[in-house]
Motif scaffolding. Structure first.
Motif, mmCIF file in Angstrom:
data_model
loop_
_atom_site.group_PDB
_atom_site.id
_atom_site.type_symbol
_atom_site.label_atom_id
_atom_site.label_comp_id
_atom_site.label_asym_id
_atom_site.label_seq_id
_atom_site.Cartn_x
_atom_site.Cartn_y
_atom_site.Cartn_z
ATOM 1 N N VAL A 53 -5.429 -10.742 4.234
ATOM 2 C CA VAL A 53 -5.775 -10.676 5.649
ATOM 3 C C VAL A 53 -5.350 -9.327 6.223
ATOM 4 O O VAL A 53 -4.254 -8.846 5.929
ATOM 5 N N GLY A 54 -6.229 -8.759 7.030
ATOM 6 C CA GLY A 54 -5.913 -7.535 7.768
ATOM 7 C C GLY A 54 -6.665 -6.324 7.262
ATOM 8 O O GLY A 54 -6.973 -6.199 6.080
ATOM 9 N N LYS A 55 -6.955 -5.445 8.209
ATOM 10 C CA LYS A 55 -7.697 -4.231 7.894
ATOM 11 C C LYS A 55 -6.910 -3.317 6.957
ATOM 12 O O LYS A 55 -7.476 -2.686 6.072
ATOM 13 N N GLU A 56 -5.602 -3.229 7.124
ATOM 14 C CA GLU A 56 -4.789 -2.380 6.244
ATOM 15 C C GLU A 56 -4.811 -2.891 4.806
ATOM 16 O O GLU A 56 -4.873 -2.115 3.866
ATOM 17 N N ARG A 57 -4.750 -4.215 4.655
ATOM 18 C CA ARG A 57 -4.832 -4.802 3.311
ATOM 19 C C ARG A 57 -6.198 -4.502 2.695
ATOM 20 O O ARG A 57 -6.295 -4.203 1.513
ATOM 21 N N ALA A 58 -7.246 -4.555 3.499
ATOM 22 C CA ALA A 58 -8.587 -4.220 3.020
ATOM 23 C C ALA A 58 -8.647 -2.761 2.581
ATOM 24 O O ALA A 58 -9.233 -2.443 1.537
ATOM 25 N N LYS A 59 -8.047 -1.873 3.355
ATOM 26 C CA LYS A 59 -8.042 -0.452 2.998
ATOM 27 C C LYS A 59 -7.364 -0.254 1.640
ATOM 28 O O LYS A 59 -7.884 0.473 0.788
ATOM 29 N N GLU A 60 -6.234 -0.896 1.414
ATOM 30 C CA GLU A 60 -5.549 -0.822 0.115
ATOM 31 C C GLU A 60 -6.455 -1.333 -1.005
ATOM 32 O O GLU A 60 -6.558 -0.717 -2.063
ATOM 33 N N PHE A 61 -7.096 -2.468 -0.765
ATOM 34 C CA PHE A 61 -7.945 -3.083 -1.781
ATOM 35 C C PHE A 61 -9.126 -2.185 -2.143
ATOM 36 O O PHE A 61 -9.408 -1.961 -3.320
ATOM 37 N N PHE A 62 -9.834 -1.677 -1.151
ATOM 38 C CA PHE A 62 -11.007 -0.867 -1.454
ATOM 39 C C PHE A 62 -10.619 0.470 -2.086
ATOM 40 O O PHE A 62 -11.369 1.010 -2.906
ATOM 41 N N ASN A 63 -9.447 0.996 -1.768
ATOM 42 C CA ASN A 63 -8.963 2.174 -2.488
ATOM 43 C C ASN A 63 -8.681 1.826 -3.947
ATOM 44 O O ASN A 63 -8.957 2.624 -4.853
#
Length: 121
Positions: A53-63
């Motif tokens: 959950v969360g935009k920051e977690r998404a940023k980590e994942f897509f990186n």
């Protein structure tokens, strides 16, 4: 004025364009800009196993995705798009190199849309 399903499709298609570009180039800013702060996604294994959950977690994942596909992952065809008032599913084929090894797949991803943002993947 467009109806809810038309808006959902419009938002999801724009997000899918940014998503495709992110896979190919590692540039995720446009896609990340379309996510809600409470964006959520599921992943089956590793550091991102389960609900995230969360935009920051998404940023980590897509990186992380861009690291795994360091030379890019290209969508070669979109096979089908299915939608409701709040969700759009894209079925597509892609290819690239996963950790340096040849990779081809048929994938389905869904985007949950809230107003003009993506709230789930």
């Amino acid at each position: 004025m467009t109806n809810k399903k038309e808006n959902t499709l419009k938002v999801a298609h724009q997000a899918f364009e940014y998503f495709s570009n992110g896979l190919a180039t590692g540039e995720w800013n446009n896609f990340l800009g379309m996510l809600t702060e409470d964006f959520s996604f599921w992943f089956p294994q590793g550091k991102y196993h389960g609900l995230n959950v969360g935009k920051e977690r998404a940023k980590e994942f897509f990186n992380y995705v861009s690291q795994a596909f360091s030379s890019g992952l290209n969508i070669t065809s979109v096979e089908r798009v299915t939608s409701s008032d709040t969700t759009v599913v894209f079925e597509f084929r892609d290819e690239g190199k996963l950790m340096g090894e040849p990779y081809k797949n048929r994938v389905a991803v869904s985007f949950d849309v809230r107003e003009d943002k993506i709230c789930g993947y």
